[in-house]
Design a protein around this motif. Structure first.
Motif, PDB file in Angstrom:
ATOM      1  N   GLY A 117      74.896 -61.439 -97.034  1.00 17.89           N
ATOM      2  CA  GLY A 117      73.886 -60.919 -97.962  1.00 17.89           C
ATOM      3  C   GLY A 117      72.666 -60.405 -97.207  1.00 17.89           C
ATOM      4  N   HIS A 118      72.178 -61.184 -96.223  1.00 23.67           N
ATOM      5  CA  HIS A 118      71.006 -60.734 -95.458  1.00 23.67           C
ATOM      6  C   HIS A 118      71.296 -59.411 -94.750  1.00 23.67           C
ATOM      7  N   VAL A 119      72.492 -59.248 -94.210  1.00 19.67           N
ATOM      8  CA  VAL A 119      72.853 -57.986 -93.550  1.00 19.67           C
ATOM      9  C   VAL A 119      72.836 -56.841 -94.570  1.00 19.67           C
ATOM     10  N   SER A 145      66.260 -65.794 -89.879  1.00 11.20           N
ATOM     11  CA  SER A 145      65.743 -66.462 -91.075  1.00 11.20           C
ATOM     12  C   SER A 145      65.244 -67.856 -90.710  1.00 11.20           C
ATOM     13  N   GLY A 146      65.040 -68.681 -91.734  1.00 16.99           N
ATOM     14  CA  GLY A 146      64.557 -70.028 -91.490  1.00 16.99           C
ATOM     15  C   GLY A 146      65.634 -70.915 -90.882  1.00 16.99           C
ATOM     16  N   GLY A 147      66.897 -70.583 -91.127  1.00 15.23           N
ATOM     17  CA  GLY A 147      67.987 -71.423 -90.644  1.00 15.23           C
ATOM     18  C   GLY A 147      68.896 -70.739 -89.631  1.00 15.23           C
ATOM     19  N   ALA A 171      64.484 -68.729 -85.451  1.00 14.91           N
ATOM     20  CA  ALA A 171      63.136 -68.181 -85.257  1.00 14.91           C
ATOM     21  C   ALA A 171      62.203 -68.624 -86.387  1.00 14.91           C
ATOM     22  N   GLY A 172      62.703 -68.617 -87.621  1.00 14.82           N
ATOM     23  CA  GLY A 172      61.859 -68.989 -88.766  1.00 14.82           C
ATOM     24  C   GLY A 172      61.405 -70.440 -88.685  1.00 14.82           C
ATOM     25  N   GLU A 173      62.319 -71.275 -88.176  1.00 15.38           N
ATOM     26  CA  GLU A 173      61.990 -72.692 -88.006  1.00 15.38           C
ATOM     27  C   GLU A 173      60.816 -72.840 -87.039  1.00 15.38           C
ATOM     28  N   PHE A 175      58.525 -70.542 -86.385  1.00 18.17           N
ATOM     29  CA  PHE A 175      57.323 -70.079 -87.089  1.00 18.17           C
ATOM     30  C   PHE A 175      56.774 -71.191 -87.977  1.00 18.17           C
ATOM     31  N   ASP A 176      57.667 -71.873 -88.701  1.00 17.62           N
ATOM     32  CA  ASP A 176      57.209 -72.917 -89.627  1.00 17.62           C
ATOM     33  C   ASP A 176      56.595 -74.094 -88.877  1.00 17.62           C
ATOM     34  N   LYS A 177      57.218 -74.492 -87.743  1.00 17.12           N
ATOM     35  CA  LYS A 177      56.689 -75.632 -86.985  1.00 17.12           C
ATOM     36  C   LYS A 177      55.333 -75.301 -86.379  1.00 17.12           C
ATOM     37  N   GLY A 188      55.226 -71.293 -92.545  1.00 19.72           N
ATOM     38  CA  GLY A 188      54.358 -70.847 -91.466  1.00 19.72           C
ATOM     39  C   GLY A 188      54.441 -69.359 -91.156  1.00 19.72           C
ATOM     40  N   GLY A 189      55.612 -68.753 -91.377  1.00 20.09           N
ATOM     41  CA  GLY A 189      55.823 -67.355 -90.970  1.00 20.09           C
ATOM     42  C   GLY A 189      54.779 -66.384 -91.501  1.00 20.09           C
ATOM     43  N   PRO A 190      54.667 -66.288 -92.828  1.00 18.03           N
ATOM     44  CA  PRO A 190      53.697 -65.334 -93.375  1.00 18.03           C
ATOM     45  C   PRO A 190      52.272 -65.663 -92.924  1.00 18.03           C
ATOM     46  N   GLY A 288      66.846 -61.116 -93.180  1.00 23.52           N
ATOM     47  CA  GLY A 288      66.377 -62.499 -93.104  1.00 23.52           C
ATOM     48  C   GLY A 288      64.861 -62.559 -93.201  1.00 23.52           C
ATOM     49  N   GLY A 289      64.349 -63.725 -93.580  1.00 25.58           N
ATOM     50  CA  GLY A 289      62.920 -63.876 -93.857  1.00 25.58           C
ATOM     51  C   GLY A 289      62.010 -63.425 -92.726  1.00 25.58           C
ATOM     52  N   VAL A 290      62.389 -63.680 -91.464  1.00 23.95           N
ATOM     53  CA  VAL A 290      61.511 -63.326 -90.341  1.00 23.95           C
ATOM     54  C   VAL A 290      61.446 -61.803 -90.157  1.00 23.95           C
ATOM     55  N   ALA A 292      60.644 -59.936 -92.318  1.00 24.50           N
ATOM     56  CA  ALA A 292      59.465 -59.516 -93.091  1.00 24.50           C
ATOM     57  C   ALA A 292      58.242 -59.419 -92.179  1.00 24.50           C
ATOM     58  N   ASN A 293      58.363 -59.910 -90.949  1.00 23.67           N
ATOM     59  CA  ASN A 293      57.223 -59.929 -90.013  1.00 23.67           C
ATOM     60  C   ASN A 293      56.844 -58.514 -89.542  1.00 23.67           C
ATOM     61  N   GLY A 294      55.613 -58.132 -89.813  1.00 20.92           N
ATOM     62  CA  GLY A 294      55.150 -56.776 -89.516  1.00 20.92           C
ATOM     63  C   GLY A 294      55.250 -56.406 -88.040  1.00 20.92           C
ATOM     64  N   THR A 320      63.512 -61.702 -97.464  1.00 20.17           N
ATOM     65  CA  THR A 320      63.589 -63.119 -97.836  1.00 20.17           C
ATOM     66  C   THR A 320      64.677 -63.264 -98.903  1.00 20.17           C
ATOM     67  N   ASP A 321      65.079 -64.507 -99.159  1.00 21.15           N
ATOM     68  CA  ASP A 321      66.224 -64.754-100.043  1.00 21.15           C
ATOM     69  C   ASP A 321      66.034 -64.136-101.436  1.00 21.15           C
ATOM     70  N   ASN A 322      67.079 -63.487-101.902  1.00 18.16           N
ATOM     71  CA  ASN A 322      67.049 -62.858-103.235  1.00 18.16           C
ATOM     72  C   ASN A 322      68.468 -62.646-103.723  1.00 18.16           C
TER      73      ASN A 322
HETATM   74  O1  KG4 Z   1      65.722 -65.738 -95.251  1.00 16.95           O
HETATM   75  P1  KG4 Z   1      64.747 -66.737 -95.731  1.00 16.95           P
HETATM   76  O2  KG4 Z   1      63.942 -66.423 -96.962  1.00 16.95           O
HETATM   77  O3  KG4 Z   1      65.452 -68.125 -95.991  1.00 16.95           O
HETATM   78  C1  KG4 Z   1      66.487 -68.599 -95.182  1.00 16.95           C
HETATM   79  O4  KG4 Z   1      67.648 -68.217 -95.441  1.00 16.95           O
HETATM   80  O5  KG4 Z   1      66.131 -69.332 -94.231  1.00 16.95           O
HETATM   81  O6  KG4 Z   1      63.762 -67.031 -94.487  1.00 16.95           O
HETATM   82  C2  KG4 Z   1      62.695 -67.939 -94.564  1.00 16.95           C
HETATM   83  C3  KG4 Z   1      61.965 -67.948 -93.219  1.00 16.95           C
HETATM   84  C4  KG4 Z   1      60.872 -69.017 -93.127  1.00 16.95           C
HETATM   85  O7  KG4 Z   1      61.034 -69.709 -91.906  1.00 16.95           O
HETATM   86  C5  KG4 Z   1      59.573 -68.193 -93.112  1.00 16.95           C
HETATM   87  O8  KG4 Z   1      58.528 -68.804 -92.388  1.00 16.95           O
HETATM   88  C6  KG4 Z   1      60.038 -66.919 -92.458  1.00 16.95           C
HETATM   89  O9  KG4 Z   1      61.324 -66.683 -92.992  1.00 16.95           O
HETATM   90  N1  KG4 Z   1      59.160 -65.780 -92.777  1.00 16.95           N
HETATM   91  C7  KG4 Z   1      58.436 -65.110 -91.843  1.00 16.95           C
HETATM   92  C8  KG4 Z   1      57.682 -64.134 -92.548  1.00 16.95           C
HETATM   93  N2  KG4 Z   1      57.994 -64.238 -93.875  1.00 16.95           N
HETATM   94  C9  KG4 Z   1      58.894 -65.241 -93.994  1.00 16.95           C
HETATM   95  N3  KG4 Z   1      58.363 -65.264 -90.508  1.00 16.95           N
HETATM   96  C10 KG4 Z   1      57.537 -64.446 -89.841  1.00 16.95           C
HETATM   97  N4  KG4 Z   1      56.772 -63.505 -90.424  1.00 16.95           N
HETATM   98  C11 KG4 Z   1      56.810 -63.303 -91.772  1.00 16.95           C
HETATM   99  N5  KG4 Z   1      56.055 -62.367 -92.327  1.00 16.95           N
END
Ligand code: KG4
Ligand code: ZN
Length: 357
Positions: A117-119, A145-147, A171-173, A175-177, A188-190, A288-290, A292-294, A320-322
């Motif tokens: 789905g992310h792809v 993404s986060g996982g 990578a998302g993990e 960012f969150d940590k 943490g990412g956004p 994947g969520g990351v 979204a990082n500009g 991000t997930d949808n």
């Molecule tokens: O894909 P996603 O919504 O859920 C998973 O399948 O994991 O990704 C969520 C991850 C979180 O770790 C969040 O911090 C990160 O995506 N994230 C970002 C940004 N927006 C969301 N990381 C960096 N920059 C962003 N703008």
């Protein structure tokens, strides 16, 4: 309608998403109920709480999606649902919901891998958006993404060759940590990307784990380094070592956020571009969520353009997930004849592609 209309359900983590997608590309509705506010006080997702919130929201989300698209179940050609990877309890809510809808309305049930789905978010078109060409094959897809964090080569639809991925944390993990270390809350990412944009000093350099020529990445050392660098910044500011006591001045937080983000972006961008060159890719897709990082988007887009490689990065709300991304992948699975029965079960560790043995 130019192709099948799929109802698609996503509930693998902390977003309840339901969408209506036509022919795998055109979004008619894409409703997401986010649990971010619910999980903020605990600084992360509590699986039990997440599953219960999916149960609470899934019917209202369906109602809103159907109303937005202006359709009824009679117009729907199939029900696609995420069956993994993700949290078992959360996945089961979506799976059972989708099974019930498919069974009651006699529609095919299509199981979808969340990572696929992310792809395929890269293929989606918003309502009213002008037609645009689909990403060209061969392509390299980076899912961050986060996982999950990995690179695959695609020579055709639904065909994945694993190139590399994280050997420890996603990578998302990271960012969150690090967001938590900097007192920025969850997720943490956004927050890190917002803070990084405010940085006026760029002197604190965070390490990069290059791992040689491989397409693998590692973020656990970076996390440890971040802990050390943040502790040093606290000492410089004469703050207590305990990260919960007293906050760092905003310019320092911004500088640290920038340094951390720059390290992640540098490694991900360099590996993605090199992978694209090595396989002769005509396109790069990010998901994947990351994604979204500009800073990551700008860096990879710039390098791809310089090499004449088409770059596809969905808008942040589709990274991000949808539910719509599940409809995009589900449509191709439907065409390929993939169907699930009522025995469909959650697969919390379902991979998309495995490293070659
Ligand atoms: O894909 P996603 O919504 O859920 C998973 O399948 O994991 O990704 C969520 C991850 C979180 O770790 C969040 O911090 C990160 O995506 N994230 C970002 C940004 N927006 C969301 N990381 C960096 N920059 C962003 N703008
Ligand atoms: Zn995801």
């Amino acid at each position: 309608m130019s192709g099948p209309l799929l109802l698609s359900v996503e509930s693998s983590c902390d977003e309840t998403g339901i969408a209506l997608v036509e022919d795998g590309r055109r979004i008619h509705a894409n409703v997401v109920a986010s649990q971010v506010a619910l999980h903020a006080p605990t600084g992360g997702i509590v699986p039990e709480v997440a599953a219960r919130a999916h149960l609470r929201w899934i019917v209202p989300v369906l109602d809103e999606a159907m109303a937005t698209a202006g359709v009824t179940m009679a117009d729907v050609d199939g029900v696609a649902v995420t069956y993994g990877p993700g949290l078992a309890g959360s996945l089961l809510v979506g799976i059972n919901f989708a099974k019930t809808l498919a069974w009651a309305h006699r529609k095919p049930l299509i199981p979808v891998n969340h990572l696929e789905g992310h792809v395929y978010a890269g293929w989606l078109l918003d309502p009213g958006e002008a037609e645009r060409e689909a990403p060209p094959f061969p392509l390299v897809a980076l899912v961050v993404s986060g996982g999950h964090t990995f690179l695959v080569e695609m020579r055709d639809h639904l065909d994945y060759r694993y190139l590399g991925g994280t050997i420890d944390d996603a990578a998302g993990e990271a960012f969150d940590k690090v967001g938590r270390l900097l007192g920025l809350g969850y997720p943490g990412g956004p927050a890190i990307s917002r803070e990084a944009a405010k940085a006026t000093a760029h002197d604190r350099v965070f390490p990069r784990a290059w791992l040689g020529d491989s397409f693998n990445v590692s973020f656990s050392g970076l996390k440890t380094a971040a802990r050390r660098i943040v502790a040093q910044a606290r000492a410089d500011e004469r703050l207590p070592a305990d990260e919960r006591e007293g906050s760092l001045p905003e310019p320092v937080v911004a500088e640290l956020a920038w340094g951390f983000q720059d390290s992640v972006v540098d490694v991900l961008a360099a590996k993605t571009i090199r992978a694209a060159e090595e396989v002769g890719a005509r396109g790069i897709v990010l998901g994947g969520g990351v994604a979204a990082n500009g800073a990551l988007r700008a860096r990879i887009a710039g390098e791809a353009e310089a090499r004449g490689i088409a770059m596809v990065i969905p808008r942040p709300g589709l990274c991000t997930d949808n539910g719509a991304m599940i409809g995009a992948a589900g449509s191709l699975r439907l065409k390929a004849g993939v169907r699930a029965g009522l025995e469909l079960d959650a697969r919390p560790s379902l991979p998309l592609a495995r490293p070659a043995a």
